[in-house]
Design a protein around this motif. Structure first.
Motif, short mmCIF file in Angstrom:
data_model
loop_
_atom_site.label_atom_id
_atom_site.label_comp_id
_atom_site.label_asym_id
_atom_site.label_seq_id
_atom_site.Cartn_x
_atom_site.Cartn_y
_atom_site.Cartn_z
N VAL A 418 41.78 -76.84 -23.56
CA VAL A 418 43.27 -76.71 -23.52
C VAL A 418 43.58 -75.52 -22.66
O VAL A 418 44.67 -75.69 -21.81
N LEU A 419 43.08 -74.37 -22.25
CA LEU A 419 43.47 -73.19 -21.60
C LEU A 419 43.27 -73.55 -20.19
O LEU A 419 43.78 -73.10 -19.29
N PHE A 422 45.87 -76.05 -19.37
CA PHE A 422 47.24 -75.06 -19.02
C PHE A 422 47.17 -74.39 -17.55
O PHE A 422 48.35 -74.46 -17.19
N LEU A 425 47.97 -76.68 -14.76
CA LEU A 425 49.51 -77.35 -14.91
C LEU A 425 50.47 -76.02 -14.55
O LEU A 425 51.19 -76.48 -13.61
N LEU A 426 49.86 -74.79 -14.77
CA LEU A 426 50.70 -73.68 -14.40
C LEU A 426 50.55 -73.39 -12.89
O LEU A 426 51.51 -73.13 -12.34
#
Length: 431
Positions: A418-419, A422, A425-426
């Protein structure tokens, strides 16, 4: 055990089985059969590499203590327990694993079983008449209704019950009477092979001889073959043609009945024979009981196997033990299995009880279940899960430790994924 094999994939049973080098018809063969219950860490191998042949018309007995795997093998023969390895052949045709429906029906018709627990194997909602007639109905083994009734009444009388018992239900009978109903249900089918699992253990002493005579009568009149499962060697000796001894899933010795009692080569066989009760209370009191200790074998390097040492006598052992067994057998001197002490003989010291096993059982945690909820919470709170797992491990809660560890690792991996997503995406949004 070499023999001419038939096609092991055919969909029907042949009239006769393969013939071995001594001219005997092999009815049933087990080849390197393993039977395992459970999966993964909980898997238990109940039977290991079992191999033996049963010849047509003989009584082959399988003996051993409770939990040794006798019933497990019997249930595998009637296709209740699946084999995890190896194969079972009937008349040279493989009957283990997936087989055609036509062959399955023939196996059911030709192989019947007398179950160890008569209360669990009888339909409580059916009358005795229907229970005994069920196989006759399924395979239409009667000419008309009168013939069916005649067969059922004749069979119920032969096992020591009365025709008026046919209208009753199993719960109205004692354990021994239910065992006789199970015996009648199997024998009325006129099978070629009967797997008799402790068929006389629940019977009164007065009725045992009657049932054994009935089994012998069917064998003489119809060449019925028996796989006789028992733990009472005093009975087995006089009804068996050959005997196989099983210990914790391993077949340790196979020989003809008198050969086995005259030359019990494997220590476990020796211990079973020494445990046979002697009718004389004075002699029984002075008898020295031989206790088998499996730690006397060193199989760390030289692995054991079942070997024919001659005289159609198979013994389980490594190369060194087999040579010793052969040397003892070739002397031809009967082995003394039972020792009776005289009044002046020194008494053996009472062995010190080994409390290691009981201590381990008492020390084992009662709530070490490895619950699913431990994995569930450790998944969402992996750090706390690892801490809890470390505490469980220090207190010897091994299953709970594994559950926490498994859930925490899965949670950490999921969190890392998940990290990473994320972060990607960031990064994309910034660019």
């Amino acid at each position: 055990m070499k023999k001419e094999k038939l096609n092991a994939t055919q969909s029907h049973l042949p009239e006769h089985g393969p013939i071995d080098e001594n001219g005997r018809e092999v009815l049933l063969s087990l080849h390197n059969v393993d039977i395992t219950f459970g999966k993964g860490d909980n898997a238990v191998k109940a039977v290991k590499n079992a191999s033996f042949d049963i010849y047509k018309g003989e009584t082959f007995s399988l003996v051993g203590e409770s939990g040794s795997g006798k019933t497990t093998i019997g249930r595998a023969v009637i296709r209740v327990n699946p084999c995890s390895a190896g194969e079972i052949l009937y008349k040279g045709v493989r009957i283990s694993g997936k087989i055609p429906r036509s062959l399955d029906r023939e196996v059911i018709r030709n192989i019947q079983m007398v179950f160890q627990d008569p209360a669990a194997s009888l339909n409580e909602r059916a009358t005795v008449e229907y229970i005994i007639s069920e196989g006759l109905y399924n395979f239409h083994l009667y000419e008309n209704e009168a013939d069916r009734i005649h067969k059922v009444e004749n069979m119920i009388e032969e096992v020591g019950l009365l025709p008026e018992h046919l209208t009753r239900y199993p719960h109205e009978f004692s354990g021994g009477q239910r065992q006789r109903i199970g015996l009648a249900r199997a024998l009325v089918m006129e099978p070629e092979l009967v797997v008799a699992d402790e068929p006389i253990s629940a019977l009164d002493v007065s009725i045992r001889a009657q049932v054994l005579n009935l089994l012998k009568k069917f064998q003489q009149e119809r060449e019925t073959t028996y796989l006789f499962i028992a733990h009472d060697l005093s009975i087995v000796r006089f009804i068996s043609d050959r005997i196989a001894v099983i210990y914790k899933g391993d077949i340790v010795e196979i020989a003809e009945a008198e050969e086995l009692f005259d030359f019990p080569l494997h220590p476990y066989t020796h211990s079973l024979i020494s445990a046979i009760p002697i009718p004389d209370p004075v002699l029984e009191k002075n008898k020295v009981l031989y206790t088998y200790d499996p730690s006397i074998h060193d199989y760390s390097e030289d692995k054991p196997e079942l070997v024919d040492i001659g005289h159609n006598h198979f013994v389980y052992g490594n190369k060194k033990e087999i040579e010793e067994y052969k040397a003892i057998r070739e002397k031809g001197e009967r082995l003394k299995s039972v020792t009776i002490l005289g009044p002046d003989d020194p008494r053996p010291e009472k062995p010190v009880e080994d409390t290691t096993v009981s201590k381990e059982i008492l020390d084992a945690p009662l709530h070490d279940t490895g619950s699913f909820w431990l994995s569930f919470f450790s998944f969402f709170l992996p750090i706390l899960g690892l801490i809890a797992g470390a505490i469980f491990k220090s207190k010897n809660y091994i299953r709970n430790f594994k559950a926490c560890k498994k859930g925490a690792i899965a949670g950490l991996i999921t969190l890392a994924v998940v990290l990473v997503i994320f972060a990607l995406l960031l990064l994309i949004s910034v660019l």
